[in-house]
Design a protein around this motif. Structure first.
Motif, PDB file in Angstrom:
ATOM      1  N   ALA A  44     -33.232   0.715  83.936  1.00  0.00           N
ATOM      2  CA  ALA A  44     -34.195   0.453  84.949  1.00  0.00           C
ATOM      3  C   ALA A  44     -33.378  -0.821  85.689  1.00  0.00           C
ATOM      4  O   ALA A  44     -33.633  -1.836  85.309  1.00  0.00           O
ATOM      5  N   ALA A  45     -32.909  -0.414  86.591  1.00  0.00           N
ATOM      6  CA  ALA A  45     -32.026  -1.662  87.387  1.00  0.00           C
ATOM      7  C   ALA A  45     -31.641  -0.976  88.785  1.00  0.00           C
ATOM      8  O   ALA A  45     -31.772   0.177  89.069  1.00  0.00           O
ATOM      9  N   ASP A  52     -41.041  -3.007  91.769  1.00  0.00           N
ATOM     10  CA  ASP A  52     -40.189  -1.899  91.173  1.00  0.00           C
ATOM     11  C   ASP A  52     -41.192  -1.273  90.114  1.00  0.00           C
ATOM     12  O   ASP A  52     -41.094   0.039  90.023  1.00  0.00           O
ATOM     13  N   PHE A  53     -41.816  -1.967  89.460  1.00  0.00           N
ATOM     14  CA  PHE A  53     -42.556  -1.689  88.148  1.00  0.00           C
ATOM     15  C   PHE A  53     -43.653  -0.303  89.085  1.00  0.00           C
ATOM     16  O   PHE A  53     -43.922   0.825  88.113  1.00  0.00           O
ATOM     17  N   LEU A 116     -36.879   5.938  76.352  1.00  0.00           N
ATOM     18  CA  LEU A 116     -36.927   4.624  76.300  1.00  0.00           C
ATOM     19  C   LEU A 116     -36.332   3.774  77.416  1.00  0.00           C
ATOM     20  O   LEU A 116     -35.067   3.549  77.848  1.00  0.00           O
ATOM     21  N   THR A 117     -37.030   3.135  78.143  1.00  0.00           N
ATOM     22  CA  THR A 117     -36.841   2.159  79.465  1.00  0.00           C
ATOM     23  C   THR A 117     -36.597   0.678  79.063  1.00  0.00           C
ATOM     24  O   THR A 117     -37.012   0.310  78.278  1.00  0.00           O
ATOM     25  N   GLY A 148     -32.030   5.214  86.153  1.00  0.00           N
ATOM     26  CA  GLY A 148     -33.380   5.142  86.993  1.00  0.00           C
ATOM     27  C   GLY A 148     -33.077   4.483  88.225  1.00  0.00           C
ATOM     28  O   GLY A 148     -32.476   3.497  88.113  1.00  0.00           O
ATOM     29  N   MET A 149     -33.245   5.250  89.487  1.00  0.00           N
ATOM     30  CA  MET A 149     -32.736   4.639  90.698  1.00  0.00           C
ATOM     31  C   MET A 149     -34.073   4.631  91.592  1.00  0.00           C
ATOM     32  O   MET A 149     -35.064   5.381  91.624  1.00  0.00           O
ATOM     33  N   MET A 150     -34.019   3.430  92.475  1.00  0.00           N
ATOM     34  CA  MET A 150     -35.144   3.295  93.585  1.00  0.00           C
ATOM     35  C   MET A 150     -34.428   2.992  94.792  1.00  0.00           C
ATOM     36  O   MET A 150     -33.625   1.727  94.763  1.00  0.00           O
ATOM     37  N   ASP A 151     -34.565   3.847  95.852  1.00  0.00           N
ATOM     38  CA  ASP A 151     -33.994   3.450  97.062  1.00  0.00           C
ATOM     39  C   ASP A 151     -34.872   2.961  98.147  1.00  0.00           C
ATOM     40  O   ASP A 151     -35.622   3.947  98.749  1.00  0.00           O
TER      41      ASP A 151
END
Length: 201
Positions: A44-45, A52-53, A116-117, A148-151
């Motif tokens: 998670a990065a 983000d959570f 596992l995060t 894990g990605m968040m754009d």
């Protein structure tokens, strides 16, 4: 009763539903394929915002997975124990003769499904180096790393391809950095400057 067999309390279900509702109202969408078997370390990065959570929870809900996370065992006491377990928490005994890496390796061996995060930065602030415990857990458990990605500009995120650790940390992190180069966090200035740096655990 194991975590996999637990039925979350109504409070936990309501809390999760509320956060997933925020994710949906903000127009996010998920992409990517969940690796099989569902046993891997989920990176998670970059972690640059409290949002983000919320979005991570929504993305994993849309993908149909319930990832776990580590937390110190003292948090798994009344009145928070059931809530922590319902949300996917796994207690880590800091007083144990086994370090947390070995405790998580044992969890992987014990469970048939375990995602596992871990946030290797350990903070929302800019860091000089990732902590490498996530990598040692994956190596010890014989499981892949999944990015894990968040754009934030596209309001999309999900899971990258599985990366099997080779034991060459720098080479494996170069693959991770290549994937993360395609996404923009909420605060880009706090991005991926530390991904190739190695910190001793």
């Amino acid at each position: 009763m194991s975590f996999e067999e637990r039925k979350p309390s109504w409070i936990s279900r309501l809390f999760r539903k509320a956060l997933v509702g925020i994710y949906r109202r903000h127009g996010w969408r998920a992409h990517g394929v969940v690796p099989e078997p569902r046993k891997f370390v989920l990176i998670a990065a970059p972690h640059t915002s409290n949002w983000d959570f919320v979005y991570f929870l929504g993305l994993t809900d849309e993908l149909g997975i319930r990832p776990h996370f580590m937390a110190k065992s003292s948090l798994f006491r009344w009145p928070w124990k059931n809530f922590m377990l319902d949300m996917g928490g796994v207690p880590v005994d800091r007083s144990s003769s086994k370090n947390y890496v070995q405790q998580m390796v044992d969890e992987f061996q014990r469970r048939t499904e375990f995602m596992l995060t871990i946030a290797p930065e350990g903070t929302r602030d800019t860091v000089k180096a990732w902590k490498t415990g996530f990598y040692h857990i994956a190596v010890g458990a014989g499981v892949p790393l999944v990015v894990g990605m968040m754009d934030y500009p596209s309001k999309s995120g999900g899971l990258g391809p599985a990366i099997w650790p080779t034991g060459d940390y720098k080479a494996d992190m170069a693959k991770v950095a290549e994937i993360y180069a395609k996404v923009t966090p909420k605060h880009p200035a706090k991005g991926m400057t530390a991904v190739l740096a190695k910190d001793e655990e």
